[in-house]
Design an enzyme around this catalytic site. Sequence first.
Site, PDB file in Angstrom:
ATOM      1  N   VAL A   1     -10.869   0.196  -0.706  1.00 41.88           N
ATOM      2  CA  VAL A   1      -9.831   0.686  -0.054  1.00 41.88           C
ATOM      3  C   VAL A   1     -10.119   1.427   1.271  1.00 41.88           C
ATOM      4  CG1 VAL A   1      -7.762   2.323  -0.200  1.00 41.88           C
ATOM      5  CG2 VAL A   1      -8.313   0.846  -1.970  1.00 41.88           C
TER       6      VAL A   1
ATOM      7  N   ARG B   1     -16.451   7.204  -3.770  1.00 39.84           N
ATOM      8  CA  ARG B   1     -16.593   8.517  -3.956  1.00 39.84           C
ATOM      9  C   ARG B   1     -16.916   8.661  -5.202  1.00 39.84           C
ATOM     10  NH1 ARG B   1     -14.870  11.378   0.282  1.00 39.84           N
ATOM     11  NH2 ARG B   1     -14.739  13.363  -0.924  1.00 39.84           N
TER      12      ARG B   1
ATOM     13  N   HIS C   1      21.407  -4.845   3.818  1.00 41.47           N
ATOM     14  CA  HIS C   1      21.088  -6.043   4.698  1.00 41.47           C
ATOM     15  C   HIS C   1      21.105  -5.515   6.111  1.00 41.47           C
ATOM     16  CE1 HIS C   1      20.411 -10.140   6.361  1.00 41.47           C
ATOM     17  NE2 HIS C   1      21.814  -9.815   7.045  1.00 41.47           N
TER      18      HIS C   1
END
Length: 569
Positions: free
Chosen positions: A284, A373, A546
């Site tokens: 990530v 990490r 919408h």
Amino acid sequence: MTNITLDSISGHAKEAKVCKIYKLEGDSISSNDVLFEIESSKGNKAITSNVTGKIISINVEEGSMVKVGDILAEIEGGADNNDPTGETKKFNYFGSLIKPQKKELETDIAIIGGGPGGYVAAIQAAKLGANVTLIEKENVGGTCLNWGCIPTKSLVRSSEVFTDLKHAESYGLHAELVSVDIKKVIDRKNKIVDQLVDGIRYLLDKHGVTVIKGVAQIVDEATIYVKEKNVEFTIKSKDIIIATGSETTELPIPGITLKQVITSKEALDLTTLPERLVIIGGGVIGMEFAFIFNSFGVKVSVVEYFDHILGNIDADIYEEMTQIARQKGIHIFTGSKVEEIIESEHEECVVAFDNQGTKKFICADMVLMAAGRTPYVGDLNLAGLNIQLNENNKGIKVNGKMQTNLSNIYAIGDVTGHIQLAHVASHQGIVAVNNIMGHESEMDYAVVPSAIFTSPEIAVVGVSEAEALSNGIEIVVGKFPFQANGKALTLGESQGFVKLIKAKETNEIIGGAVIGPHATDLIGEITLAVKNGLTAESIIETIHAHPTTAESIHESALATEGGALHFLG
């Protein structure tokens, strides 16, 4: 004339920030006077004068970054006249310290670490009526706010705006001479971080939380020792919450200490952009930075040890993202192990790696370490207290209530070695506090959304296709592409899709994923559906506005029930 030069930085860090300037130009100074205080990722250091004289110029400002060899100030003067030897006196740091002031505090809950786990726990505990003390060695907000989630998203937004400007013509607009001013990009990031840090400080203050800045050591089950500048605190606490977070994983690669190698923390304070960047790690963190720097015009290569990028997500998602990354010019090398980083003759470096048995080399101006990490426990004295660690000795072992093996000591966030996400840490903090305050609570990791801020964004929650198949769960998958969504087309962001995973037996939505525009916002609806066991019909019968990208979730639910309305798949 004598120059005050930075000769070293604490912990051999590569750069430091000027935190405080104690003198002004024109001031008279004596040998051993403290002129500056600098702070690096490895600690603080006082810079003192080695001469007696007058300050002619100060070459730095508070907040500026400095490196070893930089001239901080120029002094008109020489060795102290009171020294009969005529030699410069050495600064006796320990001898110059004022005798420490000792203080004792009593509190209901002491929290070590002020990140998204620690500060949320502190506020929650205070709201429930506890007397709370929060100990933080750097800035409240932790890695997430100061050097992670928020700063990177600020850079992501700058890169998005720059990309839109470069492609203005596709929207019928004209933008000429568009360029990146990385210093201003970083300044914007810093302002956002400062505003949020100030906000947290304000909340802690208004809730009556005592905040102590310093490094904590747990003396025994009810005692914490902290030194804050010239004050030594002994804190007596009924309960303790450890929330010390994590630190960048450093791989044992030859050349890892070269000046061209940086971590994600240093990447967030760059004042110049490299022409070529190699990122070690395609998870990530690595992929978010890959898209950021690629958008800014940097030639980016990613070297990933595993066979695909972005870890444990379904193949259709990482394959789509790999294709998009390569279309944007990001070079991705999977199944590759970095063996060495070599400095060249022109202050560049060469990354040597094995790619499925073939030796390969990439030249770069900078290398970013993004290999994940590791839980950070510092000098907490866990061994002395016999606090148990997880089986792999990474992270503190906790139960569902977030208790360690010592019933009044809890651990939350990255330091537990569980899911390393800010929102998980915050929820763990609330669970821990609730249990301390007598409100029975258990941590549930079954429905945790993950957000990845690549371009386009990715978000996932619940059971993946791969997990369902490996666990023998019969599923129905409904997918809807953003290329068939009107709002996505107006945004000019039609890549990606929404995917819902339905359990065939119960008709409940048990998982989902989004790759495309606003994926990290859209995942909220899917998370709510999974958490509450909603069926596909529940989503279908809910009217979606919408035109919105959220209509794609509605269409995906329809796809699990026989077919979407606006796409023949």
